[in-house]
Structure formats: structure tokens, C-alpha cells
Design an enzyme around this catalytic site. Structure first.
Site: not given
Ligand code: DOR
Ligand code: ZN
Length: 399
Positions: A57, A61, A148, A175, A251, A278, A293
Site C-alpha cells: 500500500h 503520485r 483507496d 478502503h 485517513n 500507506d 497522510g
Molecule cells: O492518509 C491517507 N492518505 N489515507 C488515504 O486513504 C489516502 C492517502 C493519500 O492518498 O494521501
Molecule cells: Zn492509501
């Protein structure tokens, strides 16, 4: 090209012994004691050799948000964290809903030749919450589907997605977030969607993997369903294991002490399949504007080792199982074990060395971490992919 790792403590999910590993043509060819080959040799005296880590995970980007991270900076970050294989999520711009984007990402990773990657495709086309027709156009390089970053709101859409995934040999990464509830109760939002998807997996028999499980209720429901034979797997993140009562924006959010305790017990009891980072890099400005994130891939091992092994909850074997063997099996790659014929993807770590987190030194463009300034045990000294040292964090060796 050959490589001999000499005199280390070799640990994977079921081995723990003192010896050597010989890699030839990218594969583990032999391991044992007193191996002799005349080739590039690394002296691992006092150090631990483990299979490199596999992350189910990750957000790199690219395409679209290269100012936060790109495949190059993300790959360097992965290597610094001891990872040689990662699964990239689909919330890029455009969203990854086609083979065109999958192929772009895989080609870029191949060209860089730093780590291996899998690219996830969205469950619903462009995250529209309803269209599944693109799934029929996917090729066999794609093994995972996920929206996700967002939950799949519609019950029937998720039901049909699981059925399609089953027919096509795919796994869905869920998710769990109910967007109508999340604004006032993030716990209920995660729990209710976890319950729904357990029932949908039970009914469809589609393979479902729960991303970043964070609440005691969700993991308890997952454990119950696993015991009933539902085809589900799950991951937890290092930040949901190491932190509680902390409002750093992620998240799902950082939860409470009881949640952390229940998640750790679930790991101890064998119900958590993988640790996944993540890894979600953001710019300083985006973070200021409230982006969720953590840039987590470079600190994952040290935090997990310190809070799980050093703190006495699990063995290093168990940590290797959930950071390498299980994710390797879930992603169907011949990595993650010290085994003849497996890829020579290994990390050399110094477990006694303490690291102080300083995101200024991250290879990732994302400097967003709640662990800044904190100290952990376990330093990655080298990351090796197919017998080639791709990251050197302080080992000396002769050619
Ligand atoms: O904290 C998070 N960031 N949770 C997510 O599900 C998405 C991720 C993001 O893409 O920044
Ligand atoms: Zn994620």
C-alpha cells in the site's frame, strides 16, 4: 553477477541462524555455513540479513502529482526503508483506470531499475463510484483493484466488483469509509463499511483485502469472519500501531490506546496478514491545507521493529512474516523468503543501532511525518535487489 553475504544472523519467517547467503543471477542459490565463492562479498558480522520488505500500500503520485512524489523519488525512499517491491495505489491524476497508465508506470519503474512495482487499478472507473466496465480490459499484469482514498458507496457496485474480481482472479483492496458518516464519526464510518464488505465477501466469495485497519471493532469483525472461513486478508500500518490519541492528519485517523492494543493482539494471534505503510507523501502546503497522510516508507521497519519486536510482542521471524513473506504471497511474487530460487532481495540491518527520524534526510519528496525527532531501533544498512546493492546506508565491501 554474484554476491556473497557472509557471517550474518539470517532471519526470515521461519529461519534464524548464523551463516552466509550466496546470490547468483539474481536468485538465492545457496545458504548455510562457511560458503566459499570468489565474488563480491559483504561482511555481515554482527548484522541481521532478512528478506527485503514488500509493501502492499503505497502512493507514488505519478502521473499527476509529481510535486508530492514521483516514481523515482518514491523508489529511492522505498530502498532507504528496505523495500524492493511495492504496490502503487490508483489515486493519481488521471486515476489509474486503464492499461495505458499501468503500462506507463511499469515502464517507468523498469527504466529506473531501482525497485519492482505493481500498479493497482481503480475498482470503479475514474473513482466514479459506479462503472466497472474497464475491469474487463485489464491484462494479467494487474492483480489488485482499489479505490483507496475513498470508499465504494454503493452496495451493489461493491457486490458486482467482488464477483468480477473473482471471475478475473483479482483481489480487491478495500478502503473502508462511509462518506455520509465520516464527517461526524470516523470510527462508525470504518466499522460499518468493514461489516458490509465482510458480508459481501462472504456472499460473493471474492477475494478481499482490508487496507489500513485501525479500529478494535473492525479488526474484531475481521477475526471473526476469518474464523468462519471468509476469504479475506488485512493490513495495518506502522502509524496505527505506534501512535494513539494523536491528531496528526491521516485517513483513517490515529485511534485510541485500546485500538492499538487490539491490533497488536491480532498480530500476535496471527490474524494480521501484512504491515503496509500507506506511504502518502504530501507537500508542506497541501499538508497545511489539511491533506491526510504520512510519508512512511522510510521509517516503517524501525517503527515496527521497535514497537512490536523490541517491546516484546512478537519475534523477528513474525515481523518478517508480515513485512515480507505474507505480502509476497498475496502479491504472488517469488520474494519475501530466504529460499533457494527466490529473488535475491535482501536487507542488511543493524538492530542495535538507533535512528533519529529527520524527514529532511528522507529520499521521499514528502517530509510529512508525526515521528520527526523520535528515536527507534533498527537501521537499514543496505537494500539488495536481485543480488545488487541498490541502497548503501553504511556498509563497506570489496568488489
Ligand atoms: O492518509 C491517507 N492518505 N489515507 C488515504 O486513504 C489516502 C492517502 C493519500 O492518498 O494521501
Ligand atoms: Zn492509501
Amino acid at each position: 553477477m554474484d554476491l556473497l553475504l557472509k557471517g550474518g544472523r539470517i532471519v526470515d519467517y521461519n529461519t534464524d541462524f548464523h551463516g552466509d547467503i550466496y546470490i547468483s543471477d539474481g536468485k538465492i542459490v545457496e545458504y548455510g555455513e562457511n560458503l566459499n565463492y570468489s565474488c563480491k562479498t559483504i561482511n555481515c558480522d554482527g548484522l541481521v540479513i532478512m528478506p527485503s520488505f514488500i509493501d502492499m500500500h503505497v502512493h507514488f503520485r505519478e502521473p499527476g502529482y509529481e510535486y508530492k512524489e514521483d516514481i523515482h523519488s518514491g523508489s529511492l525512499a522505498a530502498l532507504r526503508g528496505g523495500y524492493t517491491y511495492v504496490n502503487l495505489m490508483a489515486n493519481t491524476n488521471p486515476i489509474c483506470s486503464s492499461m495505458e497508465i499501468v503500462d506507463y508506470v511499469l515502464n517507468r519503474a523498469r527504466e529506473l531499475d531501482l525497485i519492482d512495482v505493481h500498479q493497482t487499478v481503480s475498482i470503479t472507473k475514474n473513482f466514479d463510484g459506479e462503472t466497472l466496465s474497464h475491469i474487463d480490459d485489464l491484462e494479467s499484469t494487474v492483480k489488485l483493484l482499489s479505490d483507496d482514498g475513498k470508499g465504494v458507496k454503493d452496495n451493489l457496485v461493491m457486490y458486482n466488483a467482488l464477483k468480477l474480481a473473482k471471475e478475473n482472479g483479482l483481489t480487491i483492496i478495500a478502503h473502508e469509509e462511509d462518506e455520509s458518516l465520516v464527517c461526524f464519526d470516523t470510527r462508525l464510518s470504518e466499522n460499518i463499511m468493514t461489516k458490509r464488505d465482510i458480508e459481501l465477501a462472504r456472499s460473493t466469495k471474492g477475494k478481499l483485502h482490508f487496507a489500513h485497519v485501525s479500529t478494535k471493532e473492525a479488526i474484531t469483525d475481521i477475526i471473526k469472519a476469518k474464523n468462519e472461513g471468509v476469504t479475506i486478508t488485512c493490513e495495518v500500518t506502522p502509524h496505527h500501531l505506534a501512535l494513539y490519541d494523536n491528531d496528526y492528519k491521516v485517513n483513517p485517523p490515529i485511534r485510541e490506546k485500546e485500538d492499538v492494543k487490539t491490533l497488536i493482539n491480532a498480530i500476535v494471534d496471527g490474524y494480521v496478514d501484512a504491515i503496509a505503510t500507506d506511504h502518502a507523501p504530501h507537500s508542506e502546503e497541501d499538508k497545511r491545507k489539511g491533506a491526510c497522510g504520512i510519508s512512511g516508507i522510510e521509517t516503517s521497519f524501525s517503527i515496527s521493529y521497535t514497537s512490536l519486536v523490541k517491546d516484546g510482542h512478537i519475534s523477528l521471524n513474525k515481523l518478517s512474516e508480515i513485512m515480507s513473506k505474507n505480502p509476497g504471497e498475496l502479491m504472488n511474487v517469488r520474494k519475501g523468503k530466504v529460499k533457494i530460487g527466490y529473488d535475491g532481495d535482501l536487507v542488511i540491518v543493524d538492530l542495535d543501532s538507533r535512528i533519529k527520524v529527520d524527514s529532511k534526510n528522507f529520499a521521499s519528496k514528502g517530509k510529512n511525518t508525526p515521528f520527526q525527532g523520535k528515536e527507534y531501533y533498527g537501521k537499514i544498512l543496505a537494500t539488495i535487489k536481485r543480488g545488487i546493492v541498490k541502497y548503501n546506508g553504511g556498509i563497506e565491501y570489496d568488489n
